[in-house]
Design a protein around this motif. Structure first.
Motif, PDB file in Angstrom:
ATOM      1  N   VAL A   1      25.872 -12.883 -20.861  1.00  0.00           N
ATOM      2  CA  VAL A   1      25.084 -12.927 -19.898  1.00  0.00           C
ATOM      3  C   VAL A   1      23.945 -12.530 -20.816  1.00  0.00           C
ATOM      4  O   VAL A   1      23.884 -11.500 -21.563  1.00  0.00           O
ATOM      5  N   LEU A   2      23.082 -13.796 -20.716  1.00  0.00           N
ATOM      6  CA  LEU A   2      21.659 -13.468 -21.634  1.00  0.00           C
ATOM      7  C   LEU A   2      20.763 -12.717 -21.087  1.00  0.00           C
ATOM      8  O   LEU A   2      20.608 -12.874 -19.690  1.00  0.00           O
ATOM      9  N   CYS A   3      19.759 -12.262 -21.748  1.00  0.00           N
ATOM     10  CA  CYS A   3      18.690 -11.442 -21.259  1.00  0.00           C
ATOM     11  C   CYS A   3      17.523 -12.884 -20.660  1.00  0.00           C
ATOM     12  O   CYS A   3      16.980 -13.498 -21.384  1.00  0.00           O
TER      13      CYS A   3
ATOM     14  N   LEU B   1      21.943  -5.867 -13.920  1.00  0.00           N
ATOM     15  CA  LEU B   1      22.465  -5.904 -15.590  1.00  0.00           C
ATOM     16  C   LEU B   1      20.877  -6.623 -16.307  1.00  0.00           C
ATOM     17  O   LEU B   1      20.854  -6.244 -17.521  1.00  0.00           O
ATOM     18  N   GLN B   2      20.314  -7.359 -15.532  1.00  0.00           N
ATOM     19  CA  GLN B   2      19.388  -8.208 -16.201  1.00  0.00           C
ATOM     20  C   GLN B   2      18.194  -7.035 -16.445  1.00  0.00           C
ATOM     21  O   GLN B   2      17.570  -7.076 -17.624  1.00  0.00           O
TER      22      GLN B   2
ATOM     23  N   LEU C   1      19.327  -5.337 -19.591  1.00  0.00           N
ATOM     24  CA  LEU C   1      19.206  -6.066 -20.701  1.00  0.00           C
ATOM     25  C   LEU C   1      17.752  -5.821 -21.275  1.00  0.00           C
ATOM     26  O   LEU C   1      17.598  -5.849 -22.216  1.00  0.00           O
TER      27      LEU C   1
ATOM     28  N   GLN D   1      23.985  -8.557 -10.999  1.00  0.00           N
ATOM     29  CA  GLN D   1      23.569  -9.174 -11.979  1.00  0.00           C
ATOM     30  C   GLN D   1      22.142  -8.741 -12.060  1.00  0.00           C
ATOM     31  O   GLN D   1      21.552  -8.715 -13.338  1.00  0.00           O
TER      32      GLN D   1
ATOM     33  N   ALA E   1      17.990 -15.503 -19.717  1.00  0.00           N
ATOM     34  CA  ALA E   1      18.632 -16.715 -20.055  1.00  0.00           C
ATOM     35  C   ALA E   1      17.500 -17.192 -20.953  1.00  0.00           C
ATOM     36  O   ALA E   1      17.181 -18.337 -21.246  1.00  0.00           O
TER      37      ALA E   1
ATOM     38  N   THR F   1      11.917 -14.387 -25.386  1.00  0.00           N
ATOM     39  CA  THR F   1      12.382 -13.243 -24.527  1.00  0.00           C
ATOM     40  C   THR F   1      11.500 -12.392 -24.079  1.00  0.00           C
ATOM     41  O   THR F   1      11.381 -12.020 -22.840  1.00  0.00           O
TER      42      THR F   1
END
Lengths: 1322, 301
Positions: free
Chosen positions: B286-288, A912-913, A916, A909, B290, A1023
């Motif tokens: 899956v969010l960046c 993945l972050q 992202l 994860q 969240a 974000t």
């Protein structure tokens, strides 16, 4: 030369004098020493010394450091061992004995043959760079230099197996696809066996046969060479029989061993040599050199004189041939038993364990080591790492050793020729010498990576020869920063489309815009195809993609879009190739996909696994040729296939601009306070940031410079070194035009401003792309000369203002540059280049980048991946020696294939972050990323400062209080107290991380909110805030976790000292106790939840009734059902397809619902639905579509017009059309000829239904009576039965004011007449 | 906001190539009529009707493309027309044209078009305008000849692959799924730009949706989402890849394609290169950071 060395060895000349002479660069280059009344040039002495050492050790290294595990046969050293290597070739006493290396070509497999030839000619086959000396006998001109009339020497066979020299391109092109075979030969031909691995690009891919054994065992094809006459003195002149007079020597030069393939410049310059920069240039080659003009500039002798000398030499040797020792050769190894695949020979059993006690000539070795080390320390050697590599080879040498050695030893000592003693003949001596040098060069060694240091420290030879060195090495491991693989994101992306630069307004015409749209897609299509296929056998770039690429080019040309494409091209290049992830050593580039799958936490493990896999693989030596690893290959091949001058020009412009910009980038020097901090330490946070920035700038600049060089020199690339005439003409011609980059100016400027640490590495990349003529052009010659001077001046051992690792990087890349093929061989040992150059003094005031510790070990290894060769060499030795001691050769099965199949679920994860985040920035304007990174950096840094100012100082105050309290109590022990307080404070200090996290969480969003424009969408802003938070926190916490304890300790120590000092005096007032007592800020509240969500997206013009739940059927679904129903109505059908009244009712209800909820509807679907309802009504009123009444059983058609079901449906429909938004229902269809005539044809019931419906519509004010009438009126050719009108009239009259019936009536006759006509027709 | 998006999701949506091939083989002989569709559904009860119809429709279009020229030769058209005329004369009430189309294995709607075109042809052979032709096909009551009108309507209404109503339905389906997609995104509080906004900004290629903040679906980054209200078979997927999906990748990075009516499983092989296929809105998102969870709460509409 030799005389000087001889005098030294005989102790006739004081070593100190010589060392001084070597060190002193101010005084004359010449040393005059008394004995033979000759003076010696430094430039000549150094290569002589280097070659002397190579030759001395050539025997010891024949088996190569490559692998001790594969000396399958005992070398039968004869008495010739005391002679120099050439002598060795001539003599085993027993023909029955088997010798591994034999010069006889008929039987020897290639590698051995090669090795033998090397030893004959005094060249170490396994890489040891060999430097020419005047007395080195064997000539080794490369194929194309050789004049036809010349005699063939053994060296030639070694260099140029026929198919190699003639078509080297074949092998270089194909090398990737082949393994072993001829390819191996190609590599070994020039460089000795093991090095071929590099050229073949096959590291890690070649089948590993029996572990380390594979290296040589693959090199099986013997060169087809004609029978040699070993007694032919021209072919096999004995070496070292008598030194040529010093006067005859000339500065050595490499024989050009670069069978540069036709495609070298264009494709993979793999065939390049690695570390035999200076092969012997012996007498015969002098002649060649003389013909070559400028290359022999340094030669003090005329051709004629040389020939005389040569003659003399030959006669001298002819006499020696008769010596019995030389009369017979050691029989060669008949087979390569033990080298074959899978054979597990343990020849190490025969390898003597080097023992310090068996070292001979130790004082001479000391002297040689000292001389050698001075050359290294003074940068008198062209590449210090090459020398270090040689030393490590000596350390790991595996010379077979038998008891005969002892006999030989006696011979050796008996031998009076001081220069011919076998100082490095035996492994004991080699190791002794190597350890000496390593000890001397410890500082340099200590900067190698941890793994190398560990391998060195664990090396039993080092331990037995110098426990002290071992200890120092062990200790140094701690200092060496771990070379962790950088956690580069493996996220490969396209170049994002940015409206600011890419939308239509940026193009001169719509046409150009659309053309570019297509070209962009084709570009990626080509890239993807390359990724898929380029590793496949038989795939050819140009054949597969060339046409398409040229298609792009011609389209671009017609549309004038080159600048757009150049930008796309460069951005993609940077996107894919930038970053330390791109390992410039081929075969080591980790598979991006694989890494992506494994994720961040598996990266380390994979890396380790990979290292283990690589270790026993081929050692390529410290001087690999320039290459285009990974995706760079695509971009290079693309440019070649495109061969578009427009594009190249645009790229050049852009590259130049970007490079010069990068070169100017300002890197802040650390604040003065930190300057004292240990260079190796992590340094301050800011310093780390700057370091990181520098790293990224440097790597980018190197990439861009390589491509700028590639494009600039592309038009001049030739497969072979051009002849002198051509070259001169080219120089004359090209010196008139302006070069793309004023390298000299850039370099001078950089030196003046002390920014060489940034400039030199990328200039080196640029220059490494030069064609053969390039270095001879004044501008580049000057630049090379400057670089040479810079190199000589950059002494690692001397404390200068420049930091050690900065210097090391510079020296390392320069050393590499001097070894690549296009750089003239004689550059290092002549003045030709340095004559034109001058080093500017740096302006005194500015403290430039050079003075900042910017380079760390990781950057060094990224820029110079060949430094990893030490590790490989040592690891290979380990695997060999462990086998010897009964250990197991590590057999590692590559598992990457399995890993590749690992489910993507493994991807963590965390990874993945990170991906992202990268992805998030991808489609945002670049300014957003810059803002976020900047803010994160500042906030992170501020968090640390804040912690220092609050938490740390508070802790120290607290500590002071505790200390004073403790001291006040009786029997206090200040030192114990100190320790305990310090420990407590450190524990308390761990709180810093949590506090810093809070700080970052609070400050980051604020700053981001202020910096982003108000128009930024909330999601993007949030974000960005979160990413900033994370980055800032990570930055702060990683620094704090590494340094907080040390910081507290330091602060505490100074406070403690102060308290203790003043303890005697009056207790100081608790001055600053009430500092901003680290009352932590209240935890940040989550974002204000205000920010109304402005949905810019997906806003649709919907006007559902209030409280609509959008639960209606989708228009398409209803449409499908209506269509079905209609098709049943129209037929053909079976009766069981008919709907019952209730089904029909339900359907119509759903239609009504759907029409009411307009969430999903579009104008067309709505209209179509309405149409279908009207058409349905038409079918219902005419009874063309019967409706089953619920009571009726299946199959039976209900009384077609039976009122209840149909009437109800018609009522429903009428109500539906009455609803809002249904005004566009095509009700005119109800009055169309088809409908009315169908009604007319049917029964009374239908008439009534029809009128009922019309009446409903009129009543419901969907239609006015006037409209109805006017519709009917249009039916001019259709009879409207009186009944219809009557009925309608009756209905009207009962409810409504009378219709203008008179008018209707008046038409009745006409209509009735025409009705007959209609009936007739149907 | 309950949804009907998954009204067919209980059914099997993605098919293995073998399953797909079996369906295709079975549709080989079918005509695009109501009756044939019924048999198809009965034959494959485990697959959603929409999927079956979509597969058949795609197959039928391929078939039509293959045979189109055969039916469009002037002499062939003339033949059809004459047969219609004589048939209609003999049996004015019979579905002459529809039967003719089925006999000729031509889509009834296309047959209707050909015949109407021929009917409208001027004495010199001049062709009627497209607008007139289309409007008459859409509204046969405009056709001067009532018998022809009836026949034409019978053809267009019975054809489930071609015709104005089918076109309208297809368009509606596409539209609805885009709306559904937007709904789902809003439900998850994901911020995005739609096609129209992107076009205004001057993008040269525009997927249905670009996420302002990318998400990860089953471990793959998703920047954009393209909604396809059809079945993803080899041919259409290849075409889409070349004309759309890769272009999106080239500009916006990796993305997600939703084939609402399913696709051939084997086609989902570009995940690692940035094209992910799904047959519905993904559940595993899956969010960046969240990010959206901290963001402003979702505003109910």
């Amino acid at each position: 030369m030799a005389a000087l060395l001889e005098s030294l060895l005989c102790k006739k000349v004081d070593i100190k004098t010589v060392l001084e002479w070597l060190k002193n660069d101010e005084e004359g280059e010449r040393l005059a020493f008394s004995e033979p009344q000759v003076s010696v040039h430094k430039q000549e002495f150094v290569p002589f010394l280097l070659n002397f050492l190579r030759e001395q050790s050539s025997r010891a290294l024949t088996h190569g450091p490559a692998t001790p595990a594969k000396t399958p046969n005992r070398l039968r050293p004869g008495a010739q061992g005391c002679r120099s290597a050439a002598g060795a070739a001539a003599g085993s006493r027993s023909a029955s004995r088997v010798q591994l290396f034999s010069p006889s070509p008929s039987v020897s497999p290639g590698s051995e043959w090669d090795a033998a030839s090397h030893s004959l000619s005094g060249v170490n086959p396994f890489s040891s760079p060999s430097f020419a000396t005047g007395w080195s006998p064997a000539s080794r001109p490369s194929g194309h230099e050789r004049r036809s009339g010349q005699k063939v020497s053994l060296g030639d066979y070694m260099v140029s197996p026929p198919d190699l020299q003639k078509s080297p391109s074949i092998q270089s092109q194909k090398s990737r696809r082949r393994s072993g075979g001829n390819m191996a030969l190609g590599g070994q031909g020039k460089h000795g066996g093991w090095r071929q691995a590099h050229h073949s690009d096959e590291i890690g891919r070649r089948p590993s046969r029996g572990g380390g054994n594979s290296r040589i065992s693959e090199q099986v094809s013997p060169p087809s060479v004609g029978q040699l006459n070993l007694n032919n003195l021209e072919d096999f002149p004995p070496v070292g029989s008598s030194p040529i007079s010093p006067a005859a020597s000339k500065p050595s030069r490499r024989i050009n061993p670069t069978p540069v393939s036709e495609e070298r410049a264009h494709s993979k310059p793999k065939t390049c040599f690695t570390s035999i920069p200076f092969t012997e240039s012996s007498s015969p080659s002098l002649a060649v050199d003389a013909l070559e003009g400028p290359l022999t500039v340094g030669s003090p002798l005329s051709l004629q004189e040389e020939r005389e000398l040569l003659k003399k030499e030959k006669t001298k040797r002819a006499q020696q041939v008769s010596s019995p020792l030389l009369s017979s050769l050691d029989p060669c190894t008949p087979t390569k038993s033990g080298l074959g695949a899978g054979s597990k020979v343990t020849p190490e059993l025969q390898t003597p364990c080097p023992e310090p006690s068996k070292v001979t000539f130790s004082s001479e070795l000391d002297l040689l080591a000292e001389l050698y080390c001075t050359c290294i320390s003074e940068n008198l050697v062209p590449n210090i790492f090459l020398e270090l590599f040689f030393v490590v080879q000596l350390l790991t040498s595996q010379s077979a050793h038998t008891h005969d050695d002892d006999e030989r030893e006696s011979l050796c000592s008996v031998n009076s020729e001081i220069m011919e003693r076998c100082y490095l003949r035996r492994v004991h001596n080699c190791v002794y010498f190597a350890v000496k040098v390593l000890q001397n060069q410890f500082q340099l060694v200590a900067h190698l990576d941890k793994c190398t240091l560990r391998l060195l420290a664990e090396n039993e030879r080092v331990a037995s020869f110098s426990p002290a060195l071992r200890d120092r090495l062990t200790e140094a491991q701690g200092g060496s920063t771990a070379q962790h693989s950088p956690s580069v994101s493996t996220f490969i992306h396209s170049v994002p489309f940015q409206p600011a630069t890419d939308n239509q307004s940026n193009f001169c015409s719509t046409h150009a815009f659309h053309i570019f749209k297509k070209q962009r897609d084709i570009f990626y299509e080509v890239l993807r195809e390359w990724e898929d296929f380029h590793k496949e056998q038989g795939w050819n770039f140009d054949a597969a993609l060339g046409r398409r690429i040229r298609g792009i080019m011609s389209q671009l040309t017609s549309a004038g879009n080159h600048s757009h494409f150049a930008r796309l091209f460069l951005k993609q290049l940077i996107q894919v190739c930038k970053g330390p992830g791109v390992n410039s050593s081929p075969g080591e580039t980790p598979d991006a996909d694989l890494l992506g799958m494994l994720g961040a936490d598996s990266l380390g493990r994979l890396k380790r696994l990979e290292e283990r896999l690589i270790q026993p693989q081929g050692v390529v030596g410290p001087c690999p040729p320039p290459s285009f690893p990974g995706h760079q290959e695509f971009f290079r091949d693309f440019l070649q296939a495109a061969s578009c001058c427009h594009l190249n020009q645009h790229l050049q412009d852009s590259l130049c601009q970007q490079l010069l910009q990068l070169d100017e980038v300002s890197i802040l020097s650390p604040p003065a306070s930190v300057a004292g901090v240990d260079e190796e330490g992590d340094g301050d946070m800011e310093q780390q940031d700057e370091k990181q920035r520098f790293t990224s700038v440097l790597l980018l600049a190197r990439l861009l410079a390589k491509f700028l060089g590639f494009i600039s020199f592309l038009p001049y690339q030739t497969s072979e070194r051009p002849s002198r005439e051509i070259r001169d003409a080219a120089v004359a011609l090209r010196s008139k035009s302006v070069p793309v980059l004023d390298v000299c100016a850039v370099l001078s400027n950089s030196m003046k401003r002390r920014r060489t640490i940034l400039t030199v590495p990328w200039l080196v990349e640029f220059l490494s792309m030069m064609d053969f003529v390039g270095p001879l052009l004044l501008c580049y010659r000057t630049a090379l000369g400057k670089l040479l001077l810079l190199y000589r001046r950059m002494l690692l051992g001397r404390c200068g203002e420049m930091c050690y690792l900065n210097k090391l990087l510079t020296v390392s890349v320069l050393g590499w540059l001097f070894q690549i093929p296009v750089i003239p061989e004689d550059i290092f040992f002549t003045n030709e280049f340095t004559e034109v150059a001058k080093l500017e003094d740096s302006s005194t005031s500015a403290a430039g980048l050079d003075c900042i510790p910017l380079v760390d070990q990781q950057l060094l290894y990224t820029c110079c991946p060949f430094l990893g060769e030490f590790r490989k060499l040592l690891a290979a030795f380990v695997s060999g020696s462990s086998a010897k001691s009964g250990g197991i050769i590590r057999k590692i099965t590559p598992t990457s294939a399995e890993l590749k199949d690992a489910p993507t679920a493994n991807r963590s994860q965390q990874k993945l972050q990170v991906d992202l985040e990268q992805a998030f920035f991808h489609n945002q304007p670049p300014s957003l990323r810059r803002t976020v990174e900047f803010v994160a950096e500042r906030v992170g840094s501020n968090a640390v400062k804040h912690m220092k100012a609050t938490l740390v100082s508070e802790l120290v105050e607290r500590g002071e209080k505790m200390l004073r309290d403790g001291l006040a109590s009786p029997n206090s022990n200040p030192s114990k107290l100190n320790d305990s307080i310090c420990a407590q404070l450190c524990v308390a200090g761990l709180e810093a991380m949590a506090k810093a996290t809070r700080f970052c969480s609070e400050k980051s969003p604020e700053a981001i909110r202020i910096l982003l424009s108000d128009e930024t969408s909330p999601a993007v802003r949030t974000t960005s805030e979160n990413i900033t938070k994370r980055l800032a926190t990570e930055k702060a916490c990683s620094w704090l976790s590494a340094n907080i304890t040390a910081l507290i300790r330091r602060e505490w120590k100074s406070r403690y000292d102060r308290v203790m000092k003043t303890a005697a005096g009056p207790p100081p007032p608790h001055s600053r106790l009430d500092v901003e007592a680290a009352a932590p800020e209240p935890p940040t509240k989550e974002e204000p939840s205000a920010a109304p969500k402005t949905r810019r997206g997906s806003e649709r013009v919907t006007s559902c009734p209030p409280h609509c739940s959008h639960g209606a059927s989708l228009p398409s679904d209803v449409l499908i059902e209506m269509k079905e129903w209609l098709s049943i109505a129209v037929g053909p059908r079976t009766n069981d397809e008919l709907l019952t009244g209730s089904q029909a009712k339900a359907l119509l209800q759903r239609v009504a619902d759907t029409l009411a909820c307009r969430k999903f509807s579009t104008a067309t679907s709505e209209q179509m639905l309405l149409n279908s309802t009207v058409l349905l009504a038409c079918r219902l009123v005419s009874a063309e579509l019967p409706v089953l009444s619920p009571s009726e059983g299946d199959g039976d058609v209900a009384g077609s017009g039976s009122e209840p079901p149909v009437r109800a449906l018609l009522e429903q429909l009428a109500a539906l059309w009455q609803a809002d938004g249904c005004s566009s229902a095509p009700l005119h269809l109800l009055f169309a000829q088809l409908t009315v005539s169908a009604v007319l044809k049917a029964s009374d019931a239908e008439w009534k239904n029809y009128l009922f419906l019309v009446r409903k519509l009129v009543d419901g004010q969907v239609l006015s009576e006037e409209e109805v009438i006017s519709h009917w009126r249009k039916l001019t050719n259709l009879a409207l039965p009186a009944k219809l009108v009557e009925n309608f009239q009756l209905q009207s009259q009962s409810i409504k004011p009378p219709l203008p019936l008179a008018e209707l009536q008046s038409q009745l006759d006409v209509l009735q007449v025409s009705q007959q006509a209609v009936e007739g027709a149907t | 906001m309950q949804s009907h998006a998954y009204h067919c999701n209980q059914m099997k949506m993605t098919l293995s190539r073998a399953e797909y091939k079996e369906i295709v083989r079975w549709t080989d002989q079918l005509r695009p009529t109501r009756q044939c569709m019924k048999t198809l559904k009965e034959r494959f009860p485990n697959h959603s009707q929409s999927t079956l119809l979509s597969i058949f429709s795609l197959e039928y279009q391929k078939r039509t493309k293959r045979t189109f020229s055969r039916h469009h030769a002037p002499e062939v058209i003339d033949g059809h027309y004459q047969r219609y005329l004589s048939g209609a004369k003999a049996h004015p009430a019979a579905p002459v044209l529809l039967e003719l189309a089925n006999k000729a294995d031509l889509s009834p709607a296309l047959m209707a078009r050909i015949i109407l075109e021929r009917f409208l042809q001027g004495p010199e052979g001049e062709m009627p305008s497209k607008t007139v032709l289309n409007s008459m096909l859409k509204e046969p009551s405009l056709i001067p000849d009532p018998i022809l009108a009836k026949n034409i309507y019978q053809c267009t209404i019975n054809d489930c692959c071609y015709g104005p109503l089918v076109d309208c339905i297809k368009h509606a389906i596409g539209q609805e799924h885009e709306v559904l997609l937007c709904d789902k995104l809003k439900e998850r509080n994901l911020s995005f730009l739609d096609e129209n906004q992107l076009r205004v900004m001057g993008y040269d290629k525009t997927p249905d949706i670009i996420l302002e903040v990318p998400i990860a679906v089953e471990g793959h980054i998703v920047h954009w989402i393209e909604s396809k209200a059809s079945f993803g078979d080899d041919h259409s997927h290849r075409t889409y890849l070349n004309e759309q999906f890769w272009s999106y990748w080239n500009r916006f990075g990796p993305g997600l394609v939703i084939y609402w009516y399913g696709f051939i499983e084997e086609l989902d092989c570009q995940r690692d290169r940035g094209i992910l296929l799904k047959d519905g809105f993904p559940a595993d998102i899956v969010l960046c950071h969240a990010a959206q969870q901290n963001g402003p709460p979702h505003q109910p509409q």
